[in-house]
Write a protein that holds these residues in place. Structure first.
Motif, PDB file in Angstrom:
ATOM      1  N   ASP A 288       0.857  -1.184   0.000  1.00  0.00           N
ATOM      2  CA  ASP A 288       0.000   0.000   0.000  1.00  0.00           C
ATOM      3  C   ASP A 288       0.889   1.229   0.000  1.00  0.00           C
ATOM      4  O   ASP A 288       1.720   1.409   0.889  1.00  0.00           O
ATOM      5  CB  ASP A 288      -0.914  -0.013   1.226  1.00  0.00           C
ATOM      6  CG  ASP A 288      -1.848  -1.204   1.190  1.00  0.00           C
ATOM      7  OD1 ASP A 288      -2.408  -1.459   0.105  1.00  0.00           O
ATOM      8  OD2 ASP A 288      -2.000  -1.887   2.220  1.00  0.00           O
ATOM      9  N   TYR A 295      -2.633   7.479  -3.923  1.00  0.00           N
ATOM     10  CA  TYR A 295      -2.399   6.312  -3.091  1.00  0.00           C
ATOM     11  C   TYR A 295      -2.955   5.100  -3.831  1.00  0.00           C
ATOM     12  O   TYR A 295      -3.687   5.241  -4.823  1.00  0.00           O
ATOM     13  CB  TYR A 295      -3.060   6.454  -1.715  1.00  0.00           C
ATOM     14  CG  TYR A 295      -4.549   6.162  -1.707  1.00  0.00           C
ATOM     15  CD1 TYR A 295      -5.461   7.131  -2.106  1.00  0.00           C
ATOM     16  CD2 TYR A 295      -5.021   4.901  -1.326  1.00  0.00           C
ATOM     17  CE1 TYR A 295      -6.819   6.866  -2.109  1.00  0.00           C
ATOM     18  CE2 TYR A 295      -6.385   4.630  -1.335  1.00  0.00           C
ATOM     19  CZ  TYR A 295      -7.279   5.611  -1.728  1.00  0.00           C
ATOM     20  OH  TYR A 295      -8.618   5.340  -1.752  1.00  0.00           O
ATOM     21  N   ARG A 297      -2.925   0.347  -3.940  1.00  0.00           N
ATOM     22  CA  ARG A 297      -2.244  -0.926  -3.705  1.00  0.00           C
ATOM     23  C   ARG A 297      -1.550  -1.322  -5.007  1.00  0.00           C
ATOM     24  O   ARG A 297      -2.181  -1.342  -6.062  1.00  0.00           O
ATOM     25  CB  ARG A 297      -3.272  -1.985  -3.292  1.00  0.00           C
ATOM     26  CG  ARG A 297      -2.671  -3.335  -2.973  1.00  0.00           C
ATOM     27  CD  ARG A 297      -3.620  -4.157  -2.123  1.00  0.00           C
ATOM     28  NE  ARG A 297      -3.705  -3.609  -0.765  1.00  0.00           N
ATOM     29  CZ  ARG A 297      -4.572  -4.026   0.158  1.00  0.00           C
ATOM     30  NH1 ARG A 297      -5.437  -4.988  -0.130  1.00  0.00           N
ATOM     31  NH2 ARG A 297      -4.584  -3.473   1.356  1.00  0.00           N
ATOM     32  N   ASP A 338      -0.821   0.260   6.017  1.00  0.00           N
ATOM     33  CA  ASP A 338      -2.019  -0.318   5.422  1.00  0.00           C
ATOM     34  C   ASP A 338      -2.691   0.695   4.515  1.00  0.00           C
ATOM     35  O   ASP A 338      -2.318   1.861   4.487  1.00  0.00           O
ATOM     36  CB  ASP A 338      -3.005  -0.822   6.495  1.00  0.00           C
ATOM     37  CG  ASP A 338      -3.387   0.292   7.449  1.00  0.00           C
ATOM     38  OD1 ASP A 338      -3.983   1.285   6.996  1.00  0.00           O
ATOM     39  OD2 ASP A 338      -3.061   0.172   8.654  1.00  0.00           O
ATOM     40  N   ILE A 339      -3.701   0.243   3.808  1.00  0.00           N
ATOM     41  CA  ILE A 339      -4.324   1.075   2.789  1.00  0.00           C
ATOM     42  C   ILE A 339      -5.055   2.257   3.428  1.00  0.00           C
ATOM     43  O   ILE A 339      -5.132   3.334   2.832  1.00  0.00           O
ATOM     44  CB  ILE A 339      -5.266   0.234   1.883  1.00  0.00           C
ATOM     45  CG1 ILE A 339      -5.578   0.996   0.582  1.00  0.00           C
ATOM     46  CG2 ILE A 339      -6.544  -0.164   2.598  1.00  0.00           C
ATOM     47  CD1 ILE A 339      -4.447   1.048  -0.398  1.00  0.00           C
ATOM     48  N   ASP A 340      -5.572   2.083   4.658  1.00  0.00           N
ATOM     49  CA  ASP A 340      -6.275   3.190   5.313  1.00  0.00           C
ATOM     50  C   ASP A 340      -5.323   4.349   5.601  1.00  0.00           C
ATOM     51  O   ASP A 340      -5.655   5.506   5.391  1.00  0.00           O
ATOM     52  CB  ASP A 340      -6.934   2.717   6.616  1.00  0.00           C
ATOM     53  CG  ASP A 340      -8.062   1.740   6.341  1.00  0.00           C
ATOM     54  OD1 ASP A 340      -8.697   1.881   5.268  1.00  0.00           O
ATOM     55  OD2 ASP A 340      -8.298   0.846   7.163  1.00  0.00           O
ATOM     56  N   GLU A 341      -4.133   3.994   6.078  1.00  0.00           N
ATOM     57  CA  GLU A 341      -3.141   5.028   6.381  1.00  0.00           C
ATOM     58  C   GLU A 341      -2.768   5.773   5.104  1.00  0.00           C
ATOM     59  O   GLU A 341      -2.664   6.996   5.085  1.00  0.00           O
ATOM     60  CB  GLU A 341      -1.901   4.379   7.004  1.00  0.00           C
ATOM     61  CG  GLU A 341      -1.025   5.357   7.752  1.00  0.00           C
ATOM     62  CD  GLU A 341       0.295   4.734   8.200  1.00  0.00           C
ATOM     63  OE1 GLU A 341       1.257   5.503   8.372  1.00  0.00           O
ATOM     64  OE2 GLU A 341       0.364   3.498   8.349  1.00  0.00           O
ATOM     65  N   ARG A 343      -4.602   6.030   2.375  1.00  0.00           N
ATOM     66  CA  ARG A 343      -5.744   6.814   1.895  1.00  0.00           C
ATOM     67  C   ARG A 343      -5.884   8.106   2.693  1.00  0.00           C
ATOM     68  O   ARG A 343      -6.057   9.186   2.122  1.00  0.00           O
ATOM     69  CB  ARG A 343      -7.033   6.005   1.988  1.00  0.00           C
ATOM     70  CG  ARG A 343      -8.229   6.767   1.373  1.00  0.00           C
ATOM     71  CD  ARG A 343      -9.575   6.207   1.771  1.00  0.00           C
ATOM     72  NE  ARG A 343      -9.697   4.789   1.541  1.00  0.00           N
ATOM     73  CZ  ARG A 343      -9.770   3.853   2.491  1.00  0.00           C
ATOM     74  NH1 ARG A 343      -9.736   4.227   3.759  1.00  0.00           N
ATOM     75  NH2 ARG A 343      -9.872   2.595   2.197  1.00  0.00           N
ATOM     76  N   GLU A 344      -5.813   7.985   4.013  1.00  0.00           N
ATOM     77  CA  GLU A 344      -5.971   9.174   4.858  1.00  0.00           C
ATOM     78  C   GLU A 344      -4.931  10.232   4.531  1.00  0.00           C
ATOM     79  O   GLU A 344      -5.254  11.415   4.398  1.00  0.00           O
ATOM     80  CB  GLU A 344      -5.873   8.791   6.337  1.00  0.00           C
ATOM     81  CG  GLU A 344      -7.207   8.319   6.887  1.00  0.00           C
ATOM     82  CD  GLU A 344      -7.045   7.557   8.197  1.00  0.00           C
ATOM     83  OE1 GLU A 344      -6.104   7.873   8.964  1.00  0.00           O
ATOM     84  OE2 GLU A 344      -7.865   6.654   8.445  1.00  0.00           O
ATOM     85  N   GLU A 347      -5.732  11.708   1.108  1.00  0.00           N
ATOM     86  CA  GLU A 347      -6.927  12.561   1.111  1.00  0.00           C
ATOM     87  C   GLU A 347      -6.676  13.887   1.812  1.00  0.00           C
ATOM     88  O   GLU A 347      -7.160  14.930   1.378  1.00  0.00           O
ATOM     89  CB  GLU A 347      -8.117  11.814   1.720  1.00  0.00           C
ATOM     90  CG  GLU A 347      -8.771  10.925   0.672  1.00  0.00           C
ATOM     91  CD  GLU A 347      -9.819   9.974   1.235  1.00  0.00           C
ATOM     92  OE1 GLU A 347     -10.032   9.990   2.468  1.00  0.00           O
ATOM     93  OE2 GLU A 347     -10.398   9.223   0.441  1.00  0.00           O
ATOM     94  N   SER A 348      -5.896  13.844   2.879  1.00  0.00           N
ATOM     95  CA  SER A 348      -5.637  15.114   3.563  1.00  0.00           C
ATOM     96  C   SER A 348      -4.766  16.014   2.691  1.00  0.00           C
ATOM     97  O   SER A 348      -4.920  17.223   2.693  1.00  0.00           O
ATOM     98  CB  SER A 348      -5.047  14.868   4.947  1.00  0.00           C
ATOM     99  OG  SER A 348      -3.665  15.061   4.947  1.00  0.00           O
TER     100      SER A 348
END
Ligand code: GDP
Ligand code: MG
Length: 373
Positions: A288, A295, A297, A338-341, A343-344, A347-348
């Protein structure tokens, strides 16, 4: 006490004080324009206005990430010799592209898909058992811009100077970029095949520009080359290998991957494709990744011959698919937990980009900036 008021916050984030007061009113906390705000509330209000004050300066974050990922300077466990990364710089028409193609053509098998005509941002060759990665920056301006952004991808600069033309304005700029980057410079005195070239004149011009040739007692090897007849190419590669052996460029394949995006574009079938150069760590399919505003994968990794790879160790030039938007040249990439980190973070960055274009230039990025206003 936190010395932020509705008024100063309003000025800082470029939103009307009335809007902020209304927001506070709706929270059940009516405030006057000069009333103080606590830090948390100031951040919440600005976030609601689409301005992310909590995010500090981009460069600091990136440096912090590099630090976190590499574990700082003293953690050198697992370091190994990595391929040398070489950038070719020089005045327009002095033969950079022809030289890059000539150096690669020996390594391109006949009949390979696309062959030499297919554009690649970087490639790897092997000489005397050593791997060398050549990066095709679109000129020294891009080189300087990338360096200014902390994207130092080059170990060695090959400075191309056409023998018939000598040191020209962009040659001088290339020299100052290379010197500012603090990397060794090897001079390729190119087009040596042309009739009536004056080698001594070129050496003289190099000297007066603080590139004293080794044959005159200086530090700079000047290799006579012809990108068209291939004269001197082996000697140039040999000199690169010697320089690399002297410096022992190291990389650690065991840390999370990070590096730099050289260029990127959207492909009809495969979505966003990005040319990356892995500087540290090993990038693998399924990683990721955060890359500038993008961002995703990693879906596929291709080498410079278009072959699919499972993973890419340090100094490998690769083309990857899987990012959601097209990143810029010089954007750093990082393999995230991970993908959430990923993405966040992406996005920010995008939100901040939007806020900045809405509010115009001069938007303070941090609370500290506001306090210093
Ligand atoms: P760049 O702008 O530095 O990338 O220069 P190019 O590689 O596009 O070359 C500019 C021109 O010089 C082209 O017409 C090349 O064919 C020619 N050229 C490049 N290298 C040589 C060389 O070693 N000898 C001769 N005679 N011509 C060369
Ligand atoms: Mg060119």
């Amino acid at each position: 006490e936190f010395p932020i008021t509705i008024r100063s916050l309003s000025e800082a984030i470029g939103r009307p004080a009335k809007t902020l007061m209304t927001m506070m009113f709706q929270r059940g906390e009516p405030l006057t324009i000069n009333a103080g705000l606590d830090e948390e509330t100031a951040i919440e209000l600005s976030m609601e206005c689409g301005v992310d004050l909590e995010v500090r300066h981009e460069r600091d974050i990136e440096l912090e990430l590099v630090e976190k990922l590499t574990g700082g300077d003293d953690d050198v466990e697992g370091e190994t010799i990595r391929p040398t990364i070489v950038t070719i710089l020089g005045h327009v028409d002095h033969g950079k592209t022809t030289l890059l193609d000539a150096l690669r053509s020996a390594n391109v098998a006949d009949g390979e898909a696309g062959g030499i005509t297919q554009h690649i941002a970087a490639y790897q060759v092997e000489h005397e058992g050593q791997k060398i990665t050549f990066v095709d920056t679109p000129g020294h301006a891009a080189f300087g811009e990338m360096r200014a952004r902390g994207a130092n991808v080059t170990d060695i600069v090959v400075l191309v100077v056409a023998a018939d033309d000598g040191v020209m304005p962009q040659t001088k700029e290339a020299i100052s970029h290379a010197k500012a980057a603090g990397v060794p410079v090897i001079v390729a005195m190119n087009k040596i095949d042309l009739q009536g070239v004056d080698e001594q004149r070129v050496l003289q011009e190099l000297s007066t520009n603080n590139v004293l040739p080794a044959e005159w007692g200086g530090d700079y090897e000047v290799i006579r080359t012809s990108a068209t007849t291939r004269q001197g190419l082996d000697e140039l590669l040999h000199t690169i290998v010697l320089t690399a052996e002297l410096h022992e460029y190291k990389g650690n394949p065991n840390v999370p991957a990070h590096g730099v995006c050289l260029e990127a574009f959207r492909d009809e079938g495969r979505g966003v494709l990005a040319w990356l150069i892995v500087q540290q760590g090993t990038l693998r399919i399924g990683d990721d990744v955060l890359c500038g505003p993008a961002y995703g994968r990693i879906r596929a990794i291709y080498d410079d011959h278009g072959n699919e790879l499972e993973e890419a160790p340090p100094s490998t030039p690769i083309k990857v698919s899987g990012l959601d938007v097209v990143p810029g040249a010089g954007d750093h990439f990082f393999a995230m937990a991970d993908i959430d980190e990923a993405r966040e973070a992406a996005e920010s960055r995008r939100q901040r980009g939007r806020a900045e274009s809405l509010a115009g230039r001069g938007l303070p990025r941090t609370l500290e900036d506001i306090l210093n206003q």
